[in-house]
Structure formats: C-alpha cells, structure tokens
Write a protein that holds these residues in place. Sequence first.
Motif, mmCIF file in Angstrom:
data_model
loop_
_atom_site.group_PDB
_atom_site.id
_atom_site.type_symbol
_atom_site.label_atom_id
_atom_site.label_comp_id
_atom_site.label_asym_id
_atom_site.label_seq_id
_atom_site.Cartn_x
_atom_site.Cartn_y
_atom_site.Cartn_z
ATOM 1 N N ARG A 1 8.192 -15.669 4.145
ATOM 2 C CA ARG A 1 8.657 -14.822 5.239
ATOM 3 C C ARG A 1 10.028 -15.275 5.739
ATOM 4 N NH1 ARG A 1 4.600 -12.538 9.596
ATOM 5 N NH2 ARG A 1 3.243 -13.356 8.012
ATOM 6 N N TYR B 1 6.069 -6.573 3.926
ATOM 7 C CA TYR B 1 6.523 -7.814 4.553
ATOM 8 C C TYR B 1 7.882 -7.602 5.217
ATOM 9 C CZ TYR B 1 2.917 -10.506 2.134
ATOM 10 O OH TYR B 1 1.734 -11.007 1.699
ATOM 11 N N GLN C 1 7.844 -5.945 8.724
ATOM 12 C CA GLN C 1 7.419 -6.877 9.774
ATOM 13 C C GLN C 1 8.564 -7.802 10.167
ATOM 14 O OE1 GLN C 1 4.219 -8.981 7.910
ATOM 15 N NE2 GLN C 1 2.644 -7.689 8.829
ATOM 16 N N VAL C 2 9.228 -8.332 9.161
ATOM 17 C CA VAL C 2 10.330 -9.267 9.395
ATOM 18 C C VAL C 2 11.464 -8.576 10.139
ATOM 19 C CG1 VAL C 2 12.144 -10.568 8.212
ATOM 20 C CG2 VAL C 2 9.767 -10.799 7.470
ATOM 21 N N MET D 1 11.819 -16.908 13.098
ATOM 22 C CA MET D 1 10.723 -16.752 12.144
ATOM 23 C C MET D 1 9.617 -17.779 12.388
ATOM 24 S SD MET D 1 11.672 -14.036 10.881
ATOM 25 C CE MET D 1 10.179 -13.854 9.932
ATOM 26 N N ASP E 1 5.467 -17.162 12.245
ATOM 27 C CA ASP E 1 4.648 -17.887 11.277
ATOM 28 C C ASP E 1 3.566 -18.606 12.066
ATOM 29 O OD1 ASP E 1 5.835 -17.141 8.929
ATOM 30 O OD2 ASP E 1 7.180 -18.857 8.812
#
Length: 151
Positions: free
Chosen positions: A7, A42, A45-46, A84, A88
């Motif tokens: 990610r 993914y 979302q990021v 990030m 996480d």
Amino acid sequence: MLRLSKRLLFAIEAVVDIAYHSGNRPVQSGEISERQEIPRRYLEQVLQHLVKSGVLTGQRGPRGGYRLARERRRITLGEIVRVMRQIDMVPDPLSDGGGSIIGLQVVRPLWRELQDSMLLELDKITVEDLCQRAQVAGVPSSAAERLDFTI
C-alpha cells in the motif's frame, strides 16, 4: 513501526505518477492503475486517503481525476509515509508495553531512533526529486500530450 508495504509503494507510485503525467489536467485513476500496474481496488483506497490528508485533490466528473494538492517540490516521501502509516492497521510492536528489560531499554529505543532518522531522510526527498529521477531514467511522460494549447 516503519515498514514497507504494498500500500505504501502504491501510494508513492501513484503520487509520483500524478506529478509526472498530469500536465494541466487531472489524472484519472484508471490511467494510474494501468501505468503502474496497481490493482484498481487498492488504488482507489490509497487515492482517497491521500485526498483526505491533503496530499492530493480530487475532481469529479467525466474529465475528473486527481492532482497534487501542492507543488511537487513541497510534498515529501516522509509525508506520504506518515499518511499511509495511519491506514496500515498493523500494530506497532514498539508500543507494546511488555517485553524484556533489554528490549524495553535498549532494542526498542534504538529502533525508534532508526525510524526517526529514516523519516528525517525521507523528509528530504520530494516528489520533484522522484520526477527528476524518472526523467533521467528515461521514463516517458504523457504530460506534454495532456497540455491543452487552446486559447
């Protein structure tokens, strides 16, 4: 704990892609996904998290997409890493209260120092620096194609 995750890599690659390929129009997530080979689920979302944190801005609509929220020389890798780390959801073992005396008084403080040093180094590297590396490496940019020359 500072760790390299997929990610995090996706976030860095997406931000650099946007900076490198944007021209004067927003970059669509599908373009980023295709160029960087990032799974779209993914990536979305990021990108949304990067928008919420103020690294990117999003524009809706058929000509929408993503732009940097600031000049690329004002966004650092350290900032992206910190953003990030918030999403996480991996527990930080350094925050765990248990452990041996050597772990608590020697190993964990050393690891915190190393992490802090690494973040300070990452704060020195900007998205502009990475775009320059891409240019030197010969990575083609679609930014010139994206410029509108209409008056």
